[in-house]
Scaffold this motif. Structure first.
Motif, PDB file in Angstrom:
ATOM      1  N   VAL A 409      -0.236   8.863   4.454  1.00  0.00           N
ATOM      2  CA  VAL A 409       1.153   9.133   4.628  1.00  0.00           C
ATOM      3  C   VAL A 409       1.433   9.816   3.329  1.00  0.00           C
ATOM      4  N   GLU A 410       2.099  10.768   3.419  1.00  0.00           N
ATOM      5  CA  GLU A 410       2.944  11.543   2.406  1.00  0.00           C
ATOM      6  C   GLU A 410       3.765  10.754   1.675  1.00  0.00           C
ATOM      7  N   PRO A 416       8.689  11.555  -5.031  1.00  0.00           N
ATOM      8  CA  PRO A 416       8.470  13.035  -5.325  1.00  0.00           C
ATOM      9  C   PRO A 416       7.872  13.246  -6.626  1.00  0.00           C
ATOM     10  N   GLU A 417       8.045  12.399  -7.497  1.00  0.00           N
ATOM     11  CA  GLU A 417       7.451  12.669  -8.905  1.00  0.00           C
ATOM     12  C   GLU A 417       6.064  12.427  -8.908  1.00  0.00           C
ATOM     13  N   THR A 422      -0.807  10.979  -1.202  1.00  0.00           N
ATOM     14  CA  THR A 422      -0.732  10.281  -0.125  1.00  0.00           C
ATOM     15  C   THR A 422      -1.360   8.785  -0.127  1.00  0.00           C
ATOM     16  N   LEU A 423      -0.758   8.114   0.656  1.00  0.00           N
ATOM     17  CA  LEU A 423      -1.063   6.627   0.758  1.00  0.00           C
ATOM     18  C   LEU A 423      -2.060   6.459   1.771  1.00  0.00           C
ATOM     19  N   TRP A 424      -3.426   6.114   1.543  1.00  0.00           N
ATOM     20  CA  TRP A 424      -4.394   5.891   2.423  1.00  0.00           C
ATOM     21  C   TRP A 424      -4.822   4.390   2.651  1.00  0.00           C
ATOM     22  N   CYS A 425      -5.220   3.777   3.775  1.00  0.00           N
ATOM     23  CA  CYS A 425      -5.509   2.643   4.142  1.00  0.00           C
ATOM     24  C   CYS A 425      -6.816   2.520   4.729  1.00  0.00           C
ATOM     25  N   ALA A 426      -7.678   1.683   4.448  1.00  0.00           N
ATOM     26  CA  ALA A 426      -8.798   1.323   5.437  1.00  0.00           C
ATOM     27  C   ALA A 426      -9.331   0.018   5.479  1.00  0.00           C
TER      28      ALA A 426
END
Length: 449
Positions: A409-410, A416-417, A422-426
């Protein structure tokens, strides 16, 4: 409920009873220019075979067979097949509100078991029957803290889910409840403790944090609790990923815990349903919103279950009610109860450990690609991580989709800083092969960039 059409004679009789000559007389109060005097512009009626064909075609247009690294408050876990077999039983599926305890002992017992399991998991004394979702649960927890303390200010961590914060802002808009946002440490992703200490005052009703937070980082709950309690404020811990409690120490220092239980056997289905819950210390029980199922005995000494301490607007004067949420997610809570029963204590811990291992491998594999960097290395994580890339996320995201992979997810619209983060999930359903495939696609674009 069956549809029972009225005959022309019955309609004329009903109109005569209310003193109207025609149906049009009922709409005289609506100006003529706003009345629709033609048939609706809708497609013609369809036969059953045509409707089935339409939905089959529509279903084939959906994306299927994709590997998804999305998380951010909605998590994909394996669901034991027994869940659907049990929740689709008529006595559960058609049950709405267990007002008559004599008729709904099964539903009330399921709610009681759900409450007991949630209390054990969170380290709290008592839990309610469920809320709509984690976002309303967090907002309701803040309102609960206001009632308990008599104060009217809140301090909220910027690492709380942005959409949870938006829901809370909606709640607070007409409640006279200003809130202050506290930032995070750019190295660890944890709450900025020095800033928190400055913001918490004798006027603060509640400190709201999330752990694991929106970046997937586990917060230092004991230290945060010490700062909040020193000024007489209540600490609310929001948990968006319930499976984390399999390995993460429960926030026993908190006064109120708000949790999203979707991970416990509730499928992701285009945005719902979800299952929030509030748990708290026993002294705050009477300020807890929502339903509460209690255990009792009948006149013959048999164990039974009832709704108790119902401080809801359906039962008491509206101005005395704790919340305008008048129901609970009984069927969804039942899914979570079955899930927890199937896995048990050992199974939940093993599931959580599996998630930690998958995310650790994914984080290191993706961050090892040229032009990629893993942020917030200085703090423990659960199964989510923040990846920063030289290439804009929208570009490599399209390439991933071509390979049937949904990337992270962006974060730019909320943070914005952080730049191209991006936020990744596994979770446990992601395979090693899918992680390696995502890394290969990511590397191709980063090398070119």
């Amino acid at each position: 409920m069956r549809y029972l059409p009225k005959s022309p004679a019955e309609r004329e009789w009903m109109l005569a009873e209310i003193g109207a000559r025609t149906i049009d007389d009922l709409f005289e109060v609506i100006p003529a220019e706003y009345r629709l005097n033609r048939d609706l512009n809708v497609p013609r009626q369809q036969a059953e075979s045509e409707i089935i064909h339409y939905f089959r075609e529509a279903g084939q247009r959906n994306a299927t067979g994709h590997a998804s690294f999305l998380g951010a408050g909605a998590y994909r876990h394996y669901r034991p097949v027994i869940i659907d077999s049990l929740v689709q039983r008529g006595e559960f599926l058609t049950s709405y509100t267990p007002y008559q305890a004599e008729m709904t002992q099964g539903t009330l017992q399921a709610i009681f078991e759900f409450q007991t399991m949630i209390a054990e998991l969170t380290g709290m004394d008592v839990a309610n029957a469920s809320m709509y979702d984690g976002s309303t649960g967090a907002a309701e927890a803040v309102m609960m803290a206001v009632r308990v303390t008599g104060r009217h200010k809140a301090v909220v961590a910027k690492t709380v889910h942005p959409e949870y914060r938006e829901v809370m802002a909606t709640y607070a808009k007409h409640q006279g409840l200003p809130s202050t946002l506290v930032g995070y440490d750019t190295k660890t992703g944890r709450l900025d403790m020095a800033a928190l200490e400055e913001q918490v005052t004798e006027e603060t009703a509640a400190v709201l944090v999330q752990s694991p937070n929106f970046f997937g980082v586990i917060e230092d709950i004991p230290a945060i609790a010490e700062i909040a309690h020193k000024k007489g404020a209540l600490l609310i811990v929001s948990i968006a990923e319930a499976v984390s409690l399999g390995v993460v120490r429960p926030p026993v220092e908190a006064d109120i815990v708000s949790m999203e239980a979707q991970s416990f056997g509730v499928a992701l289905s285009y945005g719902g349903p979800f299952c929030g819950v509030i748990a708290a210390k026993e002294q705050y029980l009477r300020q807890m919103p929502g339903r509460l199922a209690g255990q009792t005995v009948d006149g013959a000494g048999n164990r039974g279950f009832v709704l108790t301490l119902s401080t809801r607007e359906q039962h008491i004067r509206r101005e005395k009610a704790t919340s305008n949420i008048c129901t609970n997610q009984a069927l969804v809570a039942l899914m979570a109860t079955i899930f927890l029963t199937v896995y048990g204590k050992e199974g939940i811990r093993e599931l959580a450990e599996h998630n930690v291992a998958k995310a650790a491998y994914a984080a290191e594999t993706l961050a090892s690609q040229p032009g990629a960097e893993l942020l917030f290395r200085g703090a423990p994580r659960f199964h989510e991580f923040v990846l920063q890339t030289a290439e804009e996320p929208a570009l490599w995201s399209r390439r991933l989709m071509d390979e049937k992979i949904v990337g992270g997810v962006e974060l730019g619209r909320w943070y914005p800083e952080l730049g191209n983060a991006t936020l990744w999930c596994a979770t446990e359903v992601i395979t090693r092969e899918q992680i390696d495939a995502a890394a290969k696609v990511l590397a191709a674009g980063l090398v070119e960039a």
